[in-house]
Design an enzyme around this catalytic site. Structure first.
Site, PDB file in Angstrom:
ATOM      1  N   CYS A 250      30.326   4.617  27.792  1.00  0.00           N
ATOM      2  CA  CYS A 250      30.370   3.168  28.041  1.00  0.00           C
ATOM      3  C   CYS A 250      29.760   2.373  26.893  1.00  0.00           C
ATOM      4  O   CYS A 250      30.013   1.174  26.773  1.00  0.00           O
ATOM      5  CB  CYS A 250      29.631   2.833  29.326  1.00  0.00           C
ATOM      6  SG  CYS A 250      30.438   3.479  30.792  1.00  0.00           S
ATOM      7  N   ASN A 381      37.230   3.889  26.083  1.00  0.00           N
ATOM      8  CA  ASN A 381      36.469   4.983  26.704  1.00  0.00           C
ATOM      9  C   ASN A 381      37.076   5.378  28.039  1.00  0.00           C
ATOM     10  O   ASN A 381      37.884   6.293  28.099  1.00  0.00           O
ATOM     11  CB  ASN A 381      35.007   4.592  26.848  1.00  0.00           C
ATOM     12  CG  ASN A 381      34.225   5.597  27.674  1.00  0.00           C
ATOM     13  OD1 ASN A 381      34.398   6.801  27.487  1.00  0.00           O
ATOM     14  ND2 ASN A 381      33.408   5.134  28.598  1.00  0.00           N
ATOM     15  N   GLU A 382      36.689   4.677  29.097  1.00  0.00           N
ATOM     16  CA  GLU A 382      37.283   5.036  30.397  1.00  0.00           C
ATOM     17  C   GLU A 382      37.826   3.772  31.063  1.00  0.00           C
ATOM     18  O   GLU A 382      37.477   3.444  32.181  1.00  0.00           O
ATOM     19  CB  GLU A 382      36.316   5.828  31.290  1.00  0.00           C
ATOM     20  CG  GLU A 382      35.013   5.160  31.553  1.00  0.00           C
ATOM     21  CD  GLU A 382      34.093   5.951  32.471  1.00  0.00           C
ATOM     22  OE1 GLU A 382      34.201   7.180  32.576  1.00  0.00           O
ATOM     23  OE2 GLU A 382      33.250   5.307  33.092  1.00  0.00           O
TER      24      GLU A 382
HETATM   25  O1  AHR Z   1      28.005   9.802  30.764  1.00  0.00           O
HETATM   26  C1  AHR Z   1      27.523   8.617  31.273  1.00  0.00           C
HETATM   27  C2  AHR Z   1      28.631   7.589  31.478  1.00  0.00           C
HETATM   28  O2  AHR Z   1      29.530   8.032  32.432  1.00  0.00           O
HETATM   29  C3  AHR Z   1      29.497   7.337  30.282  1.00  0.00           C
HETATM   30  O3  AHR Z   1      28.947   6.412  29.428  1.00  0.00           O
HETATM   31  C4  AHR Z   1      30.749   6.806  30.877  1.00  0.00           C
HETATM   32  O4  AHR Z   1      31.867   7.034  30.074  1.00  0.00           O
HETATM   33  C5  AHR Z   1      30.795   7.457  32.232  1.00  0.00           C
HETATM   34  O5  AHR Z   1      31.024   6.543  33.217  1.00  0.00           O
END
Ligand code: AHR
Length: 663
Positions: A250, A381-382
């Site tokens: 994140c 990222n996600e």
């Molecule tokens: O690994 C911790 C967090 O988990 C990461 O930053 C994120 O990509 C996921 O939600």
């Protein structure tokens, strides 16, 4: 046969035994291990590392700087700096004072500290990152910028002191001149202390300006000046990681777009790298760390260099114009996306470009004229939803046009199933995405029950990057999660499923990677550290066992023609390494009973001695700790092969890697 079998089953049922245990004696299960046929190549990237600056993993962790807020750039610019007893009538207050001066010098490093010394008792302290860890006999390199103003300040003395105020070591540096310049010294500590602080005192009275006050252990990874913490990199390097993903997580996205990770601000001279508050600082009410910032001393150049040091493929992930959707979810309008796309293109030039290109030159000026051979780049990222897909398309088109050989990593969102996942995966498949990142933070049971996850995935869609996963002993992001054996064993069992599907799953990494024992926000984490020590969790050793035995070719290991995916608690996968001429059989037994196995090796001959690495514990709550750092770690033994048959007993609750030497 049938009536006899039925009668035996009835007898077993009446005696209360499971089918495999009769009068306390477990019947051996026969596994067929086919070493003759390679089912798929194992990609060298199969087992890698996910690095994110969470839990003080960079500043206060891997980046070995010991001074917190060395350039007075935190939002509260004196954070980390103490003047003992600020009571205006105290000796210290009567002896001097310090003020933050804001300059228009440049964008990145605007503040410095103006110290006014009225007497010899004036003291300034830096508290470090929850203290400073110093070791007896070790040298610490000090540098700082200073400019001497009015008065006759002639010297500054920097001392490492313990919690009782005892001096552990010190250096006195002569000061001269009104021009700002860099000074240096060395402090040798005579004792070990976990919570030392840096004390600054002065000879003479008057005014002196200070900035970039920095202290590093001399003994860093590869002895690099102002480098990385050796013990922590060693733990990573010991894994033989196939790739290094950075800088997150994140943190890539930021809670707001303004606070996203911008790689261009993390390269070039360290003093010119703009500080940014760490997005994890107050993310969780249960673990607020308001003093968590990013100095970017560990920036993109250093990440590339670290990947190169470990022989790992670098995998940078960039913002795709979307702030974290768990926070503001701010979006860059589609017609304003260009600078973000340009950041991606420029990054590829920074990593791979000729030194005559603008960004290739920056790399050269930092001491690395050779390219870093970047092959992968992550877009977002996600992220999830339509907003992601439309932005991904723009990045995909631009990167593929300029750099057709670069593999673009896209994301399927934060969960391994559900609406976001299904939508993202379908869209990315339709768009012909090459490699999709999946994230799963689920219960240990989920991991054990989903070892077949990839068995039925389509083979004509994207390849899979299991980019973030970890079994959560309580619940996702719960502060009570533990890196216990139950989580690690469940991951080991699950990983047999990833390995069995190595034609599809080409990259995997546990997350998060590191946590400072006194400054973490998220647990579980693979490696824990304080200012002096570090240890790998049970989860670390499972990852290491896989990565150290990654192999080059996938083999088949079956029972009665079926893969072992949890039937009667047994999971298995096998690979061979054609260069090392070794075969690795991995077996996880998640049950309460030991399991006798009779493994028939087919299609190859092996040496009589088989090396066995076993992690086992019937205490599923057991964890490693600073006082017992290897309580859960592999224990080595050997066993003999009889002809081409291996007869072994896998202990209860165990993960075992058997190494056969191929002839
Ligand atoms: O690994 C911790 C967090 O988990 C990461 O930053 C994120 O990509 C996921 O939600």
């Amino acid at each position: 046969m049938k009536p006899i079998f039925t009668a035996l089953s009835l007898l077993l049922l009446l005696s209360g035994c499971s089918p495999k245990v009769l009068h306390g004696q477990t019947a051996a299960r026969t596994l067929e291990l086919d070493a003759g046929t390679s089912r798929a190549p194992i990609q060298p990237t199969m087992y890698g590392i996910f690095f994110e600056d969470i839990n003080f993993a960079a500043d206060g962790g891997l980046y070995a700087e010991m001074v917190k807020n060395r350039s007075f750039e935190f939002t509260l610019p004196k954070t980390g700096w103490l003047e003992p007893n600020t009571d205006p009538f105290s000796l210290n207050a009567r002896s001097g004072k310090s003020d933050i001066i804001k300059t228009a010098r440049d964008q990145a490093n605007v503040n410095f500290l103006r110290v006014t010394v009225k007497g010899p008792d004036y003291v300034l302290l830096n508290e470090g990152f929850r203290g400073m860890g110093v070791k007896a006999g070790a040298d610490y390199d000090l540098t700082f910028d200073a400019a001497v103003g009015a008065g006759d300040i002639r010297q500054a003395t920097f001392a490492l002191i313990d919690t009782a105020g005892n001096v552990l070591g010190q250096t006195t540096v002569d000061l001269a001149g009104a021009e700002r310049k860099e000074y240096a010294g060395t402090i040798r500590s005579r004792a070990t202390a976990a919570k030392a602080r840096l004390r600054v005192t002065f000879t003479g009275t008057g005014v002196v300006d200070l900035d970039m006050v920095s202290l590093f252990p001399r003994d860093t990874w590869k002895g690099r000046k102002k480098g990385l913490r050796k013990d922590l990199v060693q733990l990573l390097d010991d894994m033989d990681p196939g790739f290094l993903r950075f800088p997150g997580g994140c943190i890539v996205e930021g809670r707001t777009l303004a606070r996203r990770y911008q790689w261009k601000k993390t390269v070039g001279p360290v003093a010119d790298r703009e500080y940014l508050v760490n997005r994890w600082n107050t993310e969780f009410d249960h673990r607020p760390t308001p003093d968590y910032y990013q100095s970017f001393g560990l920036g993109f150049f250093e990440y590339f260099q670290l990947a190169e040091d470990m022989g790992a493929e670098p995998l940078p992930i960039l913002s795709c114009g979307m702030a974290c959707q768990f926070n503001t979810g701010e979006l860059v309008p589609m017609d304003e996306l260009d600078p973000y796309v340009q950041d991606a293109l420029d990054l590829i030039e920074f990593a791979n470009g000729d030194v005559t290109t603008p960004w290739g030159k920056v790399r050269r000026d930092m001491g690395h004229p050779e390219p870093f051979n970047l092959k992968y780049i992550g877009v977002g990222n996600e992220q999830w939803g339509e907003e992601y897909i439309e932005r991904y398309k723009v990045f995909n088109e631009a990167i593929s046009a300029a750099y057709p050989d670069i593999v673009i990593v896209s994301g399927s969102g934060p969960f391994p199933d559900g609406e976001f996942f299904e939508y993202g995966m379908q869209q990315l498949t339709d768009l012909g995405a090459e490699l999709v990142d999946e994230h799963y933070y689920r219960s240990p049971e989920w991991f054990r029950e989903n070892a077949t996850r990839y068995d039925d995935y389509p083979r004509d869609g994207p390849k899979i990057f299991a980019g973030e996963y970890a079994a959560q002993s309580v619940a996702i992001a719960s502060p009570d999660n533990k890196n216990n054996w139950n989580t690690a064993l469940s991951e080991a069992a699950y990983m047999t499923g990833m390995e069995r599907n190595a034609d599809l799953v080409v990259m995997t990494s546990y997350a998060p990677l590191m946590a400072h024992a006194e400054a973490w926000q998220w647990t579980p984490d693979m490696i824990w550290f304080d200012n002096l020590e570090s240890y790998g969790t049970a989860n670390y050793y499972v990852q290491k066992m896989y990565a150290n035995h990654a192999g080059t070719d996938l083999l088949s290991v079956t029972e009665g023609g079926e893969p072992l995916t949890g039937r009667e608690d047994l999971y298995a996968s096998a690979v061979k390494d054609t260069e090392r001429k070794e075969l690795y059989l991995k077996v996880a037994n998640t049950g309460r009973e030991p399991q006798r196995l009779s493994v028939d090796l087919k299609g190859a001959r092996a040496g009589a001695s088989v090396r066995v690495l076993t992690m086992a514990s019937d205490d599923l709550e057991a964890v490693n700790s600073f006082s017992a750092p290897t309580r859960l770690s592999p224990v080595e033994s050997t066993v003999s092969l009889q002809g081409n048959t291996l007869d072994v007993t896998v202990p209860s609750h165990a993960f075992v890697v058997y190494t056969f030497t191929l002839q």
